[in-house]
Scaffold this motif. Structure first.
Motif, PDB file in Angstrom:
ATOM      1  N   GLN A   1       1.069  -1.615   0.443  1.00 14.23           N
ATOM      2  CA  GLN A   1       0.276  -0.204   0.210  1.00 14.23           C
ATOM      3  C   GLN A   1       1.117   1.040  -0.334  1.00 14.23           C
ATOM      4  O   GLN A   1       1.926   1.293   0.136  1.00 14.23           O
ATOM      5  CB  GLN A   1      -0.902   0.272   0.980  1.00 14.23           C
ATOM      6  CG  GLN A   1      -2.171  -1.247   1.321  1.00 14.23           C
ATOM      7  CD  GLN A   1      -2.804  -0.874   3.107  1.00 14.23           C
ATOM      8  OE1 GLN A   1      -3.232   0.203   3.526  1.00 14.23           O
ATOM      9  NE2 GLN A   1      -3.251  -1.754   3.412  1.00 14.23           N
ATOM     10  N   THR A   2       0.678   2.256  -0.715  1.00 11.46           N
ATOM     11  CA  THR A   2       0.763   3.998  -0.553  1.00 11.46           C
ATOM     12  C   THR A   2       0.477   4.329   0.658  1.00 11.46           C
ATOM     13  O   THR A   2      -0.484   5.083   0.375  1.00 11.46           O
ATOM     14  CB  THR A   2       0.920   4.076  -1.654  1.00 11.46           C
ATOM     15  OG1 THR A   2       1.830   3.448  -3.063  1.00 11.46           O
ATOM     16  CG2 THR A   2       1.530   5.582  -1.743  1.00 11.46           C
ATOM     17  N   LEU A   3       1.034   4.739   1.540  1.00 13.66           N
ATOM     18  CA  LEU A   3       0.705   5.153   2.518  1.00 13.66           C
ATOM     19  C   LEU A   3       0.828   6.918   2.704  1.00 13.66           C
ATOM     20  O   LEU A   3       2.060   7.463   2.725  1.00 13.66           O
ATOM     21  CB  LEU A   3       0.882   4.280   3.671  1.00 13.66           C
ATOM     22  CG  LEU A   3       0.780   3.221   3.636  1.00 13.66           C
ATOM     23  CD1 LEU A   3       1.291   2.262   4.783  1.00 13.66           C
ATOM     24  CD2 LEU A   3      -0.620   2.714   3.548  1.00 13.66           C
ATOM     25  N   ASN A   4       0.033   7.164   3.710  1.00 13.48           N
ATOM     26  CA  ASN A   4       1.308   8.888   4.646  1.00 13.48           C
ATOM     27  C   ASN A   4       1.090   7.936   5.784  1.00 13.48           C
ATOM     28  O   ASN A   4       0.274   8.128   6.710  1.00 13.48           O
ATOM     29  CB  ASN A   4       0.280  10.113   3.906  1.00 13.48           C
ATOM     30  CG  ASN A   4      -0.279  10.606   3.113  1.00 13.48           C
ATOM     31  OD1 ASN A   4       0.938  10.040   2.141  1.00 13.48           O
ATOM     32  ND2 ASN A   4      -1.042  10.948   2.530  1.00 13.48           N
ATOM     33  N   VAL A   5       2.801   7.959   6.134  1.00 10.00           N
ATOM     34  CA  VAL A   5       2.923   7.112   7.810  1.00 10.00           C
ATOM     35  C   VAL A   5       3.902   8.824   8.178  1.00 10.00           C
ATOM     36  O   VAL A   5       4.650   9.611   7.839  1.00 10.00           O
ATOM     37  CB  VAL A   5       4.198   6.201   7.630  1.00 10.00           C
ATOM     38  CG1 VAL A   5       4.731   6.377   8.356  1.00 10.00           C
ATOM     39  CG2 VAL A   5       3.368   5.121   6.554  1.00 10.00           C
ATOM     40  N   THR A   6       3.160   8.211   9.803  1.00  5.77           N
ATOM     41  CA  THR A   6       3.695   9.845  10.601  1.00  5.77           C
ATOM     42  C   THR A   6       4.388   9.461  11.794  1.00  5.77           C
ATOM     43  O   THR A   6       5.200   7.731  11.731  1.00  5.77           O
ATOM     44  CB  THR A   6       2.617   9.712  11.686  1.00  5.77           C
ATOM     45  OG1 THR A   6       2.021  10.753  11.511  1.00  5.77           O
ATOM     46  CG2 THR A   6       3.365  11.020  12.928  1.00  5.77           C
ATOM     47  N   VAL A   7       6.641  10.378  11.308  1.00  2.00           N
ATOM     48  CA  VAL A   7       7.686   9.034  12.269  1.00  2.00           C
ATOM     49  C   VAL A   7       7.737  10.085  13.149  1.00  2.00           C
ATOM     50  O   VAL A   7       7.483  11.576  13.051  1.00  2.00           O
ATOM     51  CB  VAL A   7       8.353   9.567  11.066  1.00  2.00           C
ATOM     52  CG1 VAL A   7       9.286  11.573  10.597  1.00  2.00           C
ATOM     53  CG2 VAL A   7      10.014   9.171  11.981  1.00  2.00           C
TER      54      VAL A   7
END
Length: 261
Positions: free
Chosen positions: A61-67
């Motif tokens: 999946q293509t995701l917007n991930v918080t780091v």
């Protein structure tokens, strides 16, 4: 980069200001008999036919991930749509977090070791360009508590090919940060990925510990195996005559929690 999965139902990790050798004073479990990481002695591992290939769901999946910079590492928050099953795991599990551990410059930085080797380098002259967006995100979170978004992020961009992750080791261990909770199912993959030395240096010079000092060598030393047995999948046995190519110092840990229905 060397990859490992841990399965746990207890993920609380308090802030730590002491050296790993002193953790047991405040967190008694850190002095237990089933602590992680460990040195995996390959000729002493036991073949386990039940360790079939692990099934990864949603990892493309293509995701917007918080780091986030947690003061001792970088933590990527993953959505519950990412799951794993199979591999003799007792249930289906949701991915929760991706952690990064590293050394300093070209010095060792992985937590687990294989036959005493910490895998600082198979030095590469070529960049792993897919890892650059992770490095850029780390540059946006230099201090404890800082957060950023990694847009259009796919785990398969930094993982080895999922089809090549059928070769792994399995043992019972603990979290590698206090409270060092035991009862953790560790899966350490034999296959690795790599980044260039320059990319590693870009990581180590960007982030800082909670104390303000440069975030380097953010890994726990190996612990005694004691009476535990380390098992290996059939794929490890079939590939045992081949070379093991490992990376610089980055170690990726996937923390998973049991999926409750």
């Amino acid at each position: 980069m060397w990859f490992a999965l841990l399965v746990s139902c207890c993920l609380l990790a308090p802030c730590v200001h002491s050296e790993p050798s002193e953790w047991a004073k405040d967190f008694p479990a850190c002095g237990g008999q089933k602590q992680s990481p460990i040195n995996i002695v390959t000729h002493k591992t036991r073949l386990e036919p039940c360790l079939t290939p692990i099934v990864f769901e949603g990892y493309t999946q293509t995701l917007n991930v918080t780091v986030q910079n947690t003061g001792n590492t970088a933590v990527f928050e993953l959505p519950p749509s990412l799951r794993i099953r199979g591999g003799d795991l007792p249930d289906t599990y949701n991915a929760v977090q991706l952690h990064l551990h590293w050394g300093m410059d070209d010095e060792p930085g992985s937590e687990h070791t294989l036959d005493g080797e910490q895998y600082a380098m198979e030095l590469s002259t070529e960049e792993n360009q897919k890892f650059n967006q992770v490095i850029q995100a780390l540059g946006r979170i230099p201090y404890n508590g800082n957060t950023s978004i990694v847009p259009e992020f796919r785990l398969t961009d930094i993982l080895p090919s999922l089809e090549k992750l059928s070769s792994y080791y399995r043992y019972s261990g603990s979290l590698t940060t206090p409270g060092c909770n035991e009862g953790i199912i560790w899966t350490v993959f034999k296959k690795s990925s790599f980044i260039s030395q320059q990319q590693l240096m870009n990581v180590t010079k960007q982030m800082r510990f909670e104390t303000g000092k440069p975030m380097i060598k953010n890994f726990r030393p190996v612990q005694k195996l004691n009476e535990r047995t380390v098992y290996k999948s059939t794929a490890v046995f079939l590939m045992s005559s081949g070379p093991v190519f490992l990376c610089l110092c980055l170690f990726c840990m996937f923390v998973l929690t049991e999926n409750i229905f």
